[in-house]
Design a protein around this motif. Structure first.
Motif, short mmCIF file in Angstrom:
data_model
loop_
_atom_site.label_atom_id
_atom_site.label_comp_id
_atom_site.label_asym_id
_atom_site.label_seq_id
_atom_site.Cartn_x
_atom_site.Cartn_y
_atom_site.Cartn_z
N ALA A 166 1.90 15.17 -25.33
CA ALA A 166 2.90 16.11 -25.86
C ALA A 166 2.38 17.54 -25.83
O ALA A 166 3.14 18.48 -25.67
CB ALA A 166 3.28 15.72 -27.29
N ARG A 167 1.07 17.70 -25.97
CA ARG A 167 0.48 19.03 -25.97
C ARG A 167 0.01 19.41 -24.58
O ARG A 167 -0.50 18.57 -23.83
CB ARG A 167 -0.71 19.09 -26.94
N GLY A 168 0.19 20.69 -24.21
CA GLY A 168 -0.22 21.14 -22.90
C GLY A 168 -0.11 22.64 -22.77
O GLY A 168 0.48 23.32 -23.62
N ALA A 169 -0.68 23.16 -21.69
CA ALA A 169 -0.70 24.61 -21.47
C ALA A 169 0.65 25.10 -20.96
O ALA A 169 1.44 24.35 -20.37
CB ALA A 169 -1.79 24.96 -20.47
N GLU B 71 5.51 19.25 -13.89
CA GLU B 71 4.64 18.29 -14.57
C GLU B 71 4.80 18.37 -16.09
O GLU B 71 4.90 17.36 -16.78
CB GLU B 71 3.18 18.55 -14.20
N ARG B 72 4.84 19.60 -16.60
CA ARG B 72 4.95 19.79 -18.05
C ARG B 72 6.27 19.24 -18.58
O ARG B 72 6.32 18.64 -19.66
CB ARG B 72 4.83 21.28 -18.38
N GLU B 73 7.35 19.44 -17.82
CA GLU B 73 8.65 18.91 -18.23
C GLU B 73 8.59 17.40 -18.35
O GLU B 73 9.13 16.80 -19.30
CB GLU B 73 9.71 19.32 -17.21
N LYS B 74 7.94 16.75 -17.40
CA LYS B 74 7.85 15.29 -17.42
C LYS B 74 6.99 14.82 -18.60
O LYS B 74 7.32 13.83 -19.27
CB LYS B 74 7.28 14.78 -16.10
N ASP B 75 5.88 15.53 -18.86
CA ASP B 75 5.04 15.19 -20.01
C ASP B 75 5.85 15.23 -21.31
O ASP B 75 5.78 14.33 -22.14
CB ASP B 75 3.87 16.17 -20.13
N ILE B 76 6.59 16.32 -21.49
CA ILE B 76 7.36 16.49 -22.72
C ILE B 76 8.46 15.44 -22.82
O ILE B 76 8.69 14.85 -23.88
CB ILE B 76 7.95 17.91 -22.79
N VAL C 234 -1.09 1.18 -42.90
CA VAL C 234 -0.94 1.35 -41.44
C VAL C 234 -1.93 2.41 -40.97
O VAL C 234 -1.98 3.51 -41.54
CB VAL C 234 0.49 1.79 -41.08
N ASN C 235 -2.68 2.08 -39.92
CA ASN C 235 -3.60 3.02 -39.30
C ASN C 235 -3.30 3.04 -37.80
O ASN C 235 -3.36 2.00 -37.14
CB ASN C 235 -5.05 2.60 -39.53
N VAL C 236 -2.94 4.21 -37.28
CA VAL C 236 -2.64 4.35 -35.86
C VAL C 236 -3.74 5.15 -35.19
O VAL C 236 -4.01 6.30 -35.57
CB VAL C 236 -1.28 5.05 -35.65
N VAL C 237 -4.40 4.55 -34.22
CA VAL C 237 -5.41 5.24 -33.42
C VAL C 237 -4.76 5.60 -32.09
O VAL C 237 -4.43 4.72 -31.28
CB VAL C 237 -6.66 4.37 -33.20
N HIS C 238 -4.52 6.90 -31.87
CA HIS C 238 -3.91 7.37 -30.63
C HIS C 238 -4.97 7.44 -29.54
O HIS C 238 -6.06 7.98 -29.74
CB HIS C 238 -3.32 8.76 -30.82
N LEU C 239 -4.61 6.93 -28.38
CA LEU C 239 -5.42 7.09 -27.18
C LEU C 239 -4.49 7.68 -26.13
O LEU C 239 -3.60 7.00 -25.63
CB LEU C 239 -6.01 5.76 -26.73
N ILE C 240 -4.64 8.96 -25.84
CA ILE C 240 -3.69 9.69 -25.02
C ILE C 240 -4.37 10.19 -23.75
O ILE C 240 -5.36 10.93 -23.82
CB ILE C 240 -3.09 10.88 -25.79
#
Length: 377
Positions: free
Chosen positions: A243-246, A256-261, A313-319
């Motif tokens: 979700a985060r990017g330059a 690319e950014r549009e597709k990420d979002i 609940v514990n969520v570990v994000h791997l992005i």
């Protein structure tokens, strides 16, 4: 290499939640390899699109063969084609890796990928009717053969495996989960979850036609955490889009950014909303004993009690963090070298996360809900 020995004994459910993302999916294979190496054994799997394929490859094999089967799938579908030498040439020239990546993506469009998809001949033409199973630019017959060869469907559907894959009912527009707790899964359900139009054709199951679940929601975390009965859960949420990017400076960066979002924004919102609901349930559970006895047994009491829960609940994000050479075609860039980079990235991110004891610790009763991400402070 130092072996990570994480303590995850404080949870009733360890879930592996796998997002859709095409060629980026080998990142998830690296995540699973690191989990296995560390002795972390998920007992709940949920996937969308390529995540559904990876979930089937994992759940559909004995634990000691799972990484081997994942590798067999990814090494096959990323096998170099007749034009691969062009990409290899550019990749060997310093500073031209992005050109090699672009050529590999173009090669996938022209040639398809072995064991996965190939161009449909003749292709469907605008304005001409045809059967639903041919309404796509690529044929995925080889994928079904691959899944049936690498996946033991009896094992997928064995009691205790708990596997769910998401798809979209084309005619109703509703999101549907095929879950082993209620349905016997086979290759059709997994392929329906990954039938992204117009590249791939819809899949028919019991008289209904389905497309890729990512059209509606690209991650199944909410489904896992809302399942009944609720359990103390540690969820490894493996996302393939950040979700985060330059801020983009070039048109290809903008694409690319549009597709990420597009593929990550619903995930972020869904995660936040799901965790907020669990916080509210826990607050209701703490408040119930403090309410006046006069409301005990009333309709209001029953409503509050039904919506109370003390589970944590514990969520570990791997992005996955995209590499500089990648562009908007990264989800269909299947070169062998890039696939191995994705795999290594998933492996390394997971090891770094498992090494953080605070990431894995069961949330205290006062907090109850938490989320962690090794790439975000």
């Amino acid at each position: 290499m130092t072996t990570v020995s994480p303590d995850v004994t404080g949870y009733e459910c360890i879930a592996l939640v796998l997002q859709g993302g095409g060629a980026l999916g080998s990142y998830q294979a690296g995540v699973y390899e690191a989990l296995t190496e560390a002795g972390v054994a998920p007992n709940r799997y949920a996937g969308i699109s390529i995540g559904a394929i990876n979930a089937a490859l994992i759940a559909g094999n004995a634990p000691e063969h799972r990484v081997e089967r994942l590798r067999a799938f990814w090494e096959t579908v990323c096998e170099p084609g007749p034009l691969a030498w062009l990409g290899d040439f550019w990749a060997a020239v310093p500073g031209l890796r992005s050109w090699a990546s672009t050529l590999a993506a173009g090669r996938a469009l022209i040639e398809g990928q072995p064991g996965f998809f190939k161009p449909r001949v003749p292709p469907p033409l605008p304005g001409i009717d045809g059967p639903p199973e041919r309404m796509s630019f690529y044929d995925t017959t080889e994928l079904r053969l691959m899944l049936d060869r690498l996946v033991d469907w009896d094992r997928v559907n064995a009691p205790g495996e708990n596997v769910a894959v998401g798809a979209v009912d084309i005619e109703s527009g509703n999101f549907v989960y095929f879950d082993t707790t209620a349905t016997r899964l086979d290759a059709r359900h997994v392929m329906a979850s990954g039938a992204l139009p117009p590249g791939f054709a819809p899949v028919e199951i019991d008289g209904r036609w389905y497309w890729d679940g990512g059209i509606v929601s690209n991650t199944p975390l909410e489904y896992v955490l809302e399942a009944q009965p609720r359990l103390d859960t540690l969820a490894f949420q493996v996302d393939l889009w950040s979700a985060r990017g330059a801020l983009p400076r070039r048109i290809d960066e903008a694409m690319e950014r549009e597709k990420d979002i597009r593929y990550s924004s619903r995930t972020r919102k869904g995660t936040d909303r799901t965790l907020d609901r669990q916080r509210l349930r826990r607050a209701i559970a703490r408040a119930l004993p403090q309410l006046p006895e006069s409301i005990y047994g009333t309709e209001l009491w029953q409503l509050l009690e039904e919506n109370s829960c003390r589970k944590v609940v514990n969520v570990v994000h791997l992005i996955y963090q995209a590499r500089a050479f990648q562009s908007h075609h990264k989800d269909y860039e299947f070169s062998l070298e890039t696939m191995r980079e994705h795999w290594r990235a998933g492996y390394e991110d997971t090891r770094a996360s498992l090494a953080r004891a605070d990431f894995l610790a069961r949330p205290c009763d006062e907090i109850g809900v938490c989320a962690h991400d090794i790439h975000r402070r």
